[in-house]
Design a protein around this motif. Structure first.
Motif, PDB file in Angstrom:
ATOM      1  N   GLU A 218       0.830  -1.211   0.000  1.00  0.00           N
ATOM      2  CA  GLU A 218       0.000   0.000   0.000  1.00  0.00           C
ATOM      3  C   GLU A 218       0.858   1.251   0.000  1.00  0.00           C
ATOM      4  O   GLU A 218       0.555   2.229  -0.695  1.00  0.00           O
ATOM      5  N   ALA A 219       1.944   1.245   0.771  1.00  0.00           N
ATOM      6  CA  ALA A 219       2.839   2.405   0.809  1.00  0.00           C
ATOM      7  C   ALA A 219       3.472   2.649  -0.562  1.00  0.00           C
ATOM      8  O   ALA A 219       3.563   3.790  -1.027  1.00  0.00           O
ATOM      9  N   LEU A 393       5.339   9.794   5.416  1.00  0.00           N
ATOM     10  CA  LEU A 393       4.479   8.702   5.896  1.00  0.00           C
ATOM     11  C   LEU A 393       4.855   7.390   5.210  1.00  0.00           C
ATOM     12  O   LEU A 393       5.010   6.355   5.867  1.00  0.00           O
ATOM     13  N   TYR A 394       5.002   7.417   3.891  1.00  0.00           N
ATOM     14  CA  TYR A 394       5.248   6.187   3.148  1.00  0.00           C
ATOM     15  C   TYR A 394       6.604   5.590   3.507  1.00  0.00           C
ATOM     16  O   TYR A 394       6.746   4.370   3.677  1.00  0.00           O
ATOM     17  N   THR A 395       7.611   6.466   3.645  1.00  0.00           N
ATOM     18  CA  THR A 395       8.944   5.984   4.034  1.00  0.00           C
ATOM     19  C   THR A 395       8.895   5.377   5.432  1.00  0.00           C
ATOM     20  O   THR A 395       9.480   4.309   5.685  1.00  0.00           O
ATOM     21  N   GLY A 396       8.195   6.040   6.336  1.00  0.00           N
ATOM     22  CA  GLY A 396       8.074   5.542   7.709  1.00  0.00           C
ATOM     23  C   GLY A 396       7.394   4.184   7.761  1.00  0.00           C
ATOM     24  O   GLY A 396       7.804   3.299   8.528  1.00  0.00           O
ATOM     25  N   ILE A 397       6.357   3.999   6.942  1.00  0.00           N
ATOM     26  CA  ILE A 397       5.631   2.724   6.918  1.00  0.00           C
ATOM     27  C   ILE A 397       6.566   1.583   6.513  1.00  0.00           C
ATOM     28  O   ILE A 397       6.579   0.513   7.133  1.00  0.00           O
ATOM     29  N   ILE A 398       7.363   1.796   5.465  1.00  0.00           N
ATOM     30  CA  ILE A 398       8.259   0.740   4.978  1.00  0.00           C
ATOM     31  C   ILE A 398       9.350   0.437   6.009  1.00  0.00           C
ATOM     32  O   ILE A 398       9.672  -0.736   6.271  1.00  0.00           O
ATOM     33  N   ILE A 399       9.900   1.476   6.638  1.00  0.00           N
ATOM     34  CA  ILE A 399      10.952   1.263   7.644  1.00  0.00           C
ATOM     35  C   ILE A 399      10.410   0.493   8.839  1.00  0.00           C
ATOM     36  O   ILE A 399      11.027  -0.472   9.317  1.00  0.00           O
TER      37      ILE A 399
END
Length: 500
Positions: A218-219, A393-399
């Motif tokens: 989703e990210a 937000l998207y980078t944080g989700i993957i990390i």
């Protein structure tokens, strides 16, 4: 009386400081997720699945329930102020809510959405409390044949309801069933689809698949989509949150009617939240004494659909807890959480893990009140969240996904699998294939196979056992009706969308 006594026991656990803390965290995180456009409870719960290895089941499910309900609450803020629904269930709220905001009545729109969600959510939870035990009593008569038919119904429901195409849903389901067969055959002890990798002998980790499909996938999709999509303009929050006497008079009946639409339809295998919110909107438009305001900011058009949305959230939990049927993407991820704890949902859940179930239901009452307290005073904070740059937000989700999966098993192989599922999730979103059927197929595939083999062993190899037993026949008939009716429903839904 037994249900009432069990509920009192659930409250005794839900009101302990630790459980209350997890419930509050879930409500806060869920509201925040509902406010942020593009994110949803399924993604958030998937992101937190690795915590199931470290946190007791009761605390975890109380938090998940708070996230689920909180997201249903928070979605109204984005719909009203930004005209960007976070989930499809909030689409109808945006029709009138954003018009009210542009007319300087954003406060009243947010207030009727929050209070209506509380009223309808409470009605839905009451229905869940007293109807669920009846469903369980009927389902306890199930044998292997009935369990097989029930799982067929579950698979058909989730693949036909989620997504815009029945064919794509069934393809996703088939992929999930194949992935679920990876590992050692429980009957023969033979290895299947492991390709020489000993890490796959125990099958695919449910947590890795869920986090990959729903969080990483989703990210990646949202980040890709952000190249072409510009965020809508944020309507300034002005005026008071206080509703006038006229606002109350025009809202309370839509709240009740919305709840009566939301819970029963949400509890159906093909229900969901979209149908009751649409029905509520059109009903209020027909019954309103001010039909000329619809399309220009009618408060009934916010009150009814938001009530239906929250009541359907309670409805979705009933088939999940009593029959093990997930009717939404969020329910599918919650099903994977039960699997992570080794807990099988369905009729036996109330007898084998009764304390967990009733604590979860009791926490819904408490969470509903927490959300009412959180939503209105913290509207200013939720508005500020809308200004967070999406790439962060998207980078944080993957990390967080990588850290969570690695922390759960300390396996680099699982990190590789995480990105395999993440890329698969992105491709599925890109080409409109629903991800939830893959996850449900992965979870139910071993159970489906086991039930089928047991039923055939008992009947001495007679396949007719699945259609000669009355309950099994009814369940298979419902599954067939769902398969045949979905194309008709999709055509009707497309026509309604075109009319708008």
């Amino acid at each position: 009386m037994e249900a009432f006594e069990a509920l009192i026991g659930g409250f005794s656990t839900a009101l302990t400081p630790t459980t209350l803390m997890w419930g509050f965290i879930g409500c806060f995180v869920g509201t925040m997720v509902g406010v942020l456009p593009g994110l949803g409870p399924a993604l958030t719960i998937a992101l937190l699945l690795p915590l199931t290895y470290h946190i007791p089941a009761t605390s975890m499910f109380v938090m998940f329930a708070g996230i689920y309900y909180g997201a249903a609450y928070g979605g109204s803020t984005t719909s009203i102020l930004l005209n960007t629904p976070g989930e499809t269930s909030s689409l109808v709220t945006a029709l009138e809510g954003n018009k009210m905001a542009r007319n300087g009545r954003a406060g009243q729109a947010l207030a009727t959405a929050a209070i209506g969600s509380f009223v309808a959510g409470t009605i839905g939870i009451l229905a869940l409390t007293f109807i669920a035990p009846w469903v369980v009593e009927i389902a306890l008569a199930f044998g292997p044949a009935e369990y097989f038919s029930l799982m067929v119904l579950s698979l058909v429901a989730v693949s036909s309801v989620l997504g815009n195409s029945l064919l794509r849903g069934l393809i996703s389901l088939g992929l999930g069933l194949l992935i679920g067969m990876v590992g050692i055959d429980l009957q023969t002890g033979q290895m299947r689809f492991t390709f020489g990798h000993p890490q796959l002998l125990d099958g695919i980790e449910i947590t890795v698949a869920a986090v990959g499909l729903f969080a990483v996938g989703e990210a990646l999709y949202l980040a890709w989509q952000g190249r072409n999509n510009r965020p809508g303009s944020l309507t300034k929050l002005s005026g008071t949150l206080r509703m006038s006497k006229q606002d109350w008079a025009r809202s309370w009946k839509p709240w009740i009617r919305g709840a009566l639409f939301g819970f029963p339809i949400g509890a159906m295998p093909a229900g969901g939240a979209e149908i009751p919110t649409l029905l509520s909107y059109f009903t209020e438009k027909k019954l309103s004494k001010h039909p000329e305001e619809f399309g220009h900011g009618a408060i009934e058009g916010v009150a009814g659909p938001e009530a239906a949305n929250n009541a359907s959230a309670a409805g979705v939990l009933m088939p999940l807890l009593t029959l093990g049927i997930p009717t939404s993407a969020t329910a599918a991820v919650m099903l994977s959480a039960f699997e992570s704890y080794g807990i099988q949902t369905g009729p036996q859940l109330f007898s084998t893990n009764g304390s967990l179930v009733w604590t979860l239901i009791a926490s819904l009452y408490i969470g509903n009140f927490i959300l009412l307290v959180l939503n209105l005073p913290l509207v200013g904070l939720w508005v500020k969240l809308l200004r967070i740059p999406p790439p962060w937000l998207y980078t944080g989700i993957i990390i967080v996904s990588i850290i969570g999966v690695y922390g759960a098993g300390q396996s680099l192989f699982n990190i590789g699998l995480l990105f395999v599922f993440g890329i698969a999730g992105f491709i599925m979103r890109r080409f409109d294939f629903p991800a939830a059927p893959v996850l449900v197929g992965l979870i139910l595939s071993p159970l489906l196979e086991q039930s089928m083999r047991q039923a055939l062993t008992i009947s001495q190899g007679q396949w007719s056992t699945f259609v000669t037993r009355p309950i099994s026949t009814i369940l298979l008939a419902i599954a067939l009706i769902l398969l045949l009716s979905q194309p008709i429903y999709k055509q009707w839904k497309n026509r309604q969308t075109t009319k708008k």
